[in-house]
Design an enzyme around this catalytic site. Structure first.
Site, PDB file in Angstrom:
ATOM      1  N   ASP A  41      -9.441  -9.610   9.456  1.00 25.44           N
ATOM      2  CA  ASP A  41      -8.997  -8.828   8.880  1.00 25.44           C
ATOM      3  C   ASP A  41      -9.590  -7.254   9.071  1.00 25.44           C
ATOM      4  O   ASP A  41      -9.355  -6.661   9.638  1.00 25.44           O
ATOM      5  CB  ASP A  41      -8.182  -8.458   7.317  1.00 25.44           C
ATOM      6  N   SER A  99      -1.489  -3.705  10.024  1.00 24.52           N
ATOM      7  CA  SER A  99      -0.691  -4.203   9.429  1.00 24.52           C
ATOM      8  C   SER A  99       0.427  -5.035   9.721  1.00 24.52           C
ATOM      9  O   SER A  99       1.499  -4.256  10.111  1.00 24.52           O
ATOM     10  CB  SER A  99      -0.897  -3.606   7.832  1.00 24.52           C
ATOM     11  N   TYR A 130      -1.523  -3.608  -6.884  1.00 28.67           N
ATOM     12  CA  TYR A 130      -1.284  -4.426  -6.021  1.00 28.67           C
ATOM     13  C   TYR A 130      -2.336  -4.084  -4.807  1.00 28.67           C
ATOM     14  O   TYR A 130      -2.521  -3.733  -4.718  1.00 28.67           O
ATOM     15  CB  TYR A 130      -0.147  -4.070  -5.764  1.00 28.67           C
ATOM     16  N   CYS A 185       1.316  -7.533  11.664  1.00 29.88           N
ATOM     17  CA  CYS A 185       0.762  -7.079  13.810  1.00 29.88           C
ATOM     18  C   CYS A 185       0.590  -8.847  14.365  1.00 29.88           C
ATOM     19  O   CYS A 185       0.292  -8.877  15.431  1.00 29.88           O
ATOM     20  CB  CYS A 185       0.944  -6.548  13.939  1.00 29.88           C
ATOM     21  N   ARG A 224       0.800  -0.990   0.074  1.00 27.30           N
ATOM     22  CA  ARG A 224       0.269  -0.727   0.131  1.00 27.30           C
ATOM     23  C   ARG A 224       0.741   1.117   0.386  1.00 27.30           C
ATOM     24  O   ARG A 224       1.706   0.841   0.297  1.00 27.30           O
ATOM     25  CB  ARG A 224      -1.091  -0.085   1.200  1.00 27.30           C
ATOM     26  N   HIS A 268     -10.907  -2.789  11.749  1.00 26.57           N
ATOM     27  CA  HIS A 268      -9.625  -3.456  11.386  1.00 26.57           C
ATOM     28  C   HIS A 268      -9.297  -4.969  12.170  1.00 26.57           C
ATOM     29  O   HIS A 268      -8.135  -5.092  12.520  1.00 26.57           O
ATOM     30  CB  HIS A 268      -8.370  -2.723  10.810  1.00 26.57           C
ATOM     31  N   LYS A 320      -9.340  -2.493   2.281  1.00 29.51           N
ATOM     32  CA  LYS A 320      -9.624  -1.327   2.305  1.00 29.51           C
ATOM     33  C   LYS A 320      -9.950   0.027   1.819  1.00 29.51           C
ATOM     34  O   LYS A 320     -10.505   0.549   2.958  1.00 29.51           O
ATOM     35  CB  LYS A 320      -7.618  -1.086   2.681  1.00 29.51           C
ATOM     36  N   ARG A 364       2.204 -12.512  -0.610  1.00 40.03           N
ATOM     37  CA  ARG A 364       1.276 -12.551  -0.080  1.00 40.03           C
ATOM     38  C   ARG A 364       0.362 -14.308  -0.581  1.00 40.03           C
ATOM     39  O   ARG A 364       1.012 -14.190  -1.592  1.00 40.03           O
ATOM     40  CB  ARG A 364       0.073 -11.210  -0.188  1.00 40.03           C
TER      41      ARG A 364
HETATM   42  P1  GTP Z   1      -1.836  -8.052   7.564  1.00 41.26           P
HETATM   43  O1  GTP Z   1      -2.529  -8.392   6.925  1.00 41.26           O
HETATM   44  O2  GTP Z   1      -1.223  -7.150   6.641  1.00 41.26           O
HETATM   45  O3  GTP Z   1      -3.360  -7.111   8.051  1.00 41.26           O
HETATM   46  O4  GTP Z   1      -1.491  -8.453   8.277  1.00 41.26           O
HETATM   47  P2  GTP Z   1      -2.391  -9.216  10.068  1.00 41.26           P
HETATM   48  O5  GTP Z   1      -2.114  -8.555  11.578  1.00 41.26           O
HETATM   49  O6  GTP Z   1      -3.012 -10.116   9.802  1.00 41.26           O
HETATM   50  O7  GTP Z   1      -0.119 -10.074  10.611  1.00 41.26           O
HETATM   51  P3  GTP Z   1       0.336 -11.915  10.018  1.00 41.26           P
HETATM   52  O8  GTP Z   1      -0.743 -12.707  11.360  1.00 41.26           O
HETATM   53  O9  GTP Z   1       0.192 -11.816   8.575  1.00 41.26           O
HETATM   54  O10 GTP Z   1       1.329 -11.865  10.936  1.00 41.26           O
HETATM   55  C1  GTP Z   1       2.744 -10.597  10.810  1.00 41.26           C
HETATM   56  C2  GTP Z   1       3.602 -11.530  10.977  1.00 41.26           C
HETATM   57  O11 GTP Z   1       3.413 -11.216  12.383  1.00 41.26           O
HETATM   58  C3  GTP Z   1       4.266 -12.696  10.822  1.00 41.26           C
HETATM   59  O12 GTP Z   1       5.818 -12.846  10.068  1.00 41.26           O
HETATM   60  C4  GTP Z   1       3.904 -13.131  12.178  1.00 41.26           C
HETATM   61  O13 GTP Z   1       4.685 -14.932  11.812  1.00 41.26           O
HETATM   62  C5  GTP Z   1       4.244 -12.535  13.054  1.00 41.26           C
HETATM   63  N1  GTP Z   1       3.342 -13.127  14.259  1.00 41.26           N
HETATM   64  C6  GTP Z   1       2.166 -12.440  14.252  1.00 41.26           C
HETATM   65  N2  GTP Z   1       1.555 -13.470  15.535  1.00 41.26           N
HETATM   66  C7  GTP Z   1       2.928 -13.603  16.340  1.00 41.26           C
HETATM   67  C8  GTP Z   1       2.955 -13.937  17.291  1.00 41.26           C
HETATM   68  O14 GTP Z   1       1.807 -14.610  18.482  1.00 41.26           O
HETATM   69  N3  GTP Z   1       4.586 -13.877  18.048  1.00 41.26           N
HETATM   70  C9  GTP Z   1       5.421 -12.877  17.556  1.00 41.26           C
HETATM   71  N4  GTP Z   1       6.594 -13.594  17.583  1.00 41.26           N
HETATM   72  N5  GTP Z   1       5.265 -13.163  15.504  1.00 41.26           N
HETATM   73  C10 GTP Z   1       4.151 -13.293  15.604  1.00 41.26           C
HETATM   74  C1  SPV Z   2      -2.446  -4.406   5.212  1.00 48.64           C
HETATM   75  O1  SPV Z   2      -2.147  -3.851   5.182  1.00 48.64           O
HETATM   76  O2  SPV Z   2      -3.912  -4.487   6.392  1.00 48.64           O
HETATM   77  C2  SPV Z   2      -3.714  -5.902   4.547  1.00 48.64           C
HETATM   78  C3  SPV Z   2      -3.121  -5.997   3.100  1.00 48.64           C
HETATM   79  O3  SPV Z   2      -4.273  -6.496   5.642  1.00 48.64           O
HETATM   80  S1  SPV Z   2      -3.240  -4.734   1.973  1.00 48.64           S
HETATM   81  O4  SPV Z   2      -4.856  -5.484   1.577  1.00 48.64           O
HETATM   82  O5  SPV Z   2      -2.644  -5.008   0.786  1.00 48.64           O
HETATM   83  O6  SPV Z   2      -4.332  -3.800   2.879  1.00 48.64           O
HETATM   84 MN    MN Z   3      -4.786  -5.652   7.406  1.00 41.61          MN
END
Ligand code: GTP
Ligand code: SPV
Ligand code: MN
Length: 596
Positions: A281, A252, A201, A254, A72, A230, A210, A378
């Site tokens: 999400d 994002s 993208y 996290c 983004r 979110h 979003k 992704r």
């Molecule tokens: P978006 O799709 O961008 O909104 O991301 P998201 O919030 O869904 O994050 P996602 O679950 O894909 O995790 C992103 C990163 O955080 C990855 O590299 C995970 O390995 C890491 N992660 C997720 N949960 C944990 C946790 O409990 N502990 C740690 N140390 N890392 C974590």
């Molecule tokens: C985020 O960045 O929070 C995502 C990926 O879930 S995107 O669809 O690119 O916003």
């Molecule tokens: Mn997201």
């Protein structure tokens, strides 16, 4: 090709978009497999997509975007309201008339020699009173195929809209030349309109996600008495079969997808606990007839971060990607035409193609410090593939929410978990969220920034008015409001290692949260909120974690927090008289409790 709807508002708007962009051909997406297959074939013929190993990854496609177009772009994202103050200090703003005037020449004739795809889609289950309809026109097959996975796409969306309604979000997308200097992601909340250009993208172009489900929808929610957040949505099934639903807002990359699909530790599984995924999400939340807050997931798939996803860290996410999935900007394993990304397996493939398309020796390439997959690469996977998808996933009424959780990446300040004193204080807790930036947006990674409710890049109106809306919703919900919590999985030791094991073990924190909602466990009052007694976090079966570790994870460093309140004050001051007085009051009260 003829239109799919009698709705004159849709047809008039699509005609206008055709007149503006001048495509050679127009194709209305009815959602049929026949039509989609034709597009898959075409995309593979032109090289836009690559078909992956049909035995190991049936129905899966690969796509790589331009290296300048991998995340983004917040600095090129605009909220165009007639008054600047309605966009607020955290959004880029331009007068709608000026913006349309600036963008119109960029779209003029942009689809000459191309096909325009008209995509009707529903955000939310068909027939849900919380769902809404969008129509996206685009010149990208990649967008069509992703929208097919991420939304309920096709003619049934028009049935939901009806023949006369004007209540649909108009999304115009063109990849144009994918020129980063002319890239714009623009929301016109007052017109139910989104214009996106020069990107191909994810969040920039899948306009249901979003742009609509958060930026436009948050604005609609304020006007119509609901919330677009979110947030992931998950159900925790207890041994007695009862399911409690919680939502969680993390910025994002996290950990939303990970928490949403969590597998409980052995001890919990043995007792009979299960976790069900409703969303990973975005949540749309509306008070139900019984006065409680109900949530639907407006999406129909997962657009998840690939790197770090593996059998152990997120089994359910990985399992979701085994068929009918699109992979974007990961690496290819040329031995068997499958995919690879960092941490998928210990050893990278020798015979690899890295995400930009160069054939490399994957072992040597990564040993030299290069990444085979882009950090924001992704997968787009259908929700129905997920082994733990909730039986309530398609429930048009949504699920009742017991707790709402905020969280971010903080190395030191925020403790493992705390509970807000009440809804108003919980709104404050959400408003002061901060997190280290990630690869999900272009720009520096690892810088702490304030990200209220994980909505900084996604709130479609003035964040001050948004907080006021949260306070208002609290008044409507009264004592039926969900309890509000804050978590942090990312505290580090002096060597920078994460202290808390995270992932499946986050169940232990959810357990405490659910017990608090049920009133079955006590808490300790601290200046920032209620915390668990360290012995109330279940550490059975955890290697190397003692009650002392938990106590350490729960410390509140008053000096650090007082330092933090200065940055909150500075952040708040940007909102002027849009800052609800309740928020200013909560900040003063926090400072006072910390100084005692
Ligand atoms: P978006 O799709 O961008 O909104 O991301 P998201 O919030 O869904 O994050 P996602 O679950 O894909 O995790 C992103 C990163 O955080 C990855 O590299 C995970 O390995 C890491 N992660 C997720 N949960 C944990 C946790 O409990 N502990 C740690 N140390 N890392 C974590
Ligand atoms: C985020 O960045 O929070 C995502 C990926 O879930 S995107 O669809 O690119 O916003
Ligand atoms: Mn997201």
């Amino acid at each position: 090709m003829a239109t799919l709807t009698k709705n004159p508002n849709v047809n008039k708007w699509v005609d206008e978009m055709i007149a503006l962009t001048k495509p050679d051909k127009v194709m209305w997406l009815d959602g049929s497999e026949e039509q989609l297959d034709e597009l898959r074939r075409e995309a593979c013929e032109t090289g836009e997509m690559i078909a992956l190993n049909p035995e190991k990854l049936p129905g899966c496609l690969y796509h790589r975007t331009k290296p300048n177009d991998v995340a983004r772009v917040e600095d090129r994202t605009f909220i165009c309201t007639s008054k600047k103050e309605d966009a607020g200090p955290t959004n880029n703003w331009m007068d709608p008339k000026e913006m349309y005037a600036m963008l119109t020449p960029l779209y003029d004739g942009v689809m000459k020699g191309r096909t325009m795809y008209v995509i009707p889609y529903s955000m939310g289950p068909i027939g849900s009173p919380i769902a809404k309809v969008g129509v996206e026109v685009t010149d990208s097959i990649y967008v069509v195929l992703n929208m097919h996975i991420m939304t309920r796409m096709g003619v049934q969306a028009f049935e939901n809209l009806g023949d006369t309604s004007d209540d649909f979000v108009r999304g115009l997308h063109s990849k144009a030349d994918v020129d980063p200097e002319k890239r714009y992601i623009v929301q016109f909340p007052e017109d139910n309109t989104i214009w996106s250009i020069n990107s191909a993208y994810g969040g920039n172009v899948l306009l249901g996600k979003k742009c609509f489900a958060l930026r436009i929808a948050s604005y609609q929610g304020k006007n119509e008495g609901w919330m677009a957040e979110h947030m992931l949505i998950l159900g925790i099934e207890k041994p007695n079969g009862e399911v409690k639903y919680v939502t969680a807002a993390f910025p994002s990359a996290c950990g939303k997808t990970n928490l949403a699909m969590l597998i409980p530790p052995e001890g919990y599984k043995k007792k009979g606990y299960k976790v069900w995924t409703v969303g990973d999400d975005i949540a749309w939340l509306k008070p139900g007839e019984d006065g409680r807050l109900y949530a639907i997931n407006p999406e129909n798939g997962f657009f998840g971060v690939a790197p770090g996803t593996n059998e152990k860290s997120n089994y359910n996410a990985l399992a979701s990607t085994k068929k009918n999935t699109i992979f974007t900007n990961v690496a290819i394993n040329n031995d068997d035409n499958t995919v690879w990304w960092e941490k998928l397996t210990k050893e990278p493939p020798v015979n690899a193609t890295e995400w930009k398309g160069e054939k490399v020796n994957g072992v040597e390439y990564t040993a030299a410090g290069n990444k085979l997959a882009h950090p924001n690469s992704r997968f787009t996977a259908p929700a129905e593939n997920c082994p733990c998808i909730s039986p309530e996933f398609n429930n048009p009424q949504g699920v009742p929410i017991s707790a709402m959780i905020f969280g971010g990446r903080r190395a030191k300040t925020a403790p493992l978990v705390y509970q807000s004193f009440n809804w108003q204080h919980g709104t404050f807790v959400g408003s002061i969220m901060a997190s280290e930036t990630t690869a999900a947006a272009a720009g520096a990674v690892g810088v702490v920034r304030r990200d209220p409710m994980a909505m900084l890049p996604f709130c479609g109106y003035n964040m001050g008015d948004y907080w006021a809306h949260w306070l208002e919703m609290g008044k409507i919900l009264g004592d039926k409001a969900p309890k509000i919590f804050h978590v942090n999985w990312f505290r580090t030791d002096d060597e920078g290692n994460f202290i808390w094991p995270g992932f499946g073990d986050n169940m232990r924190v959810l357990d405490w949260i659910i017990s608090r909602c049920e009133g079955t466990v006590d808490a300790v009052e601290t200046p920032i909120g209620y915390e668990p007694k360290p012995e109330d976090i279940n550490i059975e079966g955890l290697d190397g974690i003692t009650v002392d570790t938990i106590a350490d994870l729960l410390t509140v460093d008053k000096d650090l927090w007082l330092e933090d309140t200065k940055s909150i004050e500075e952040f708040y001051s940007r909102f002027g008289d849009k800052l609800p007085k309740e928020m200013a009051y909560e900040l003063e009260a926090l400072k006072e409790r910390l100084s005692k």
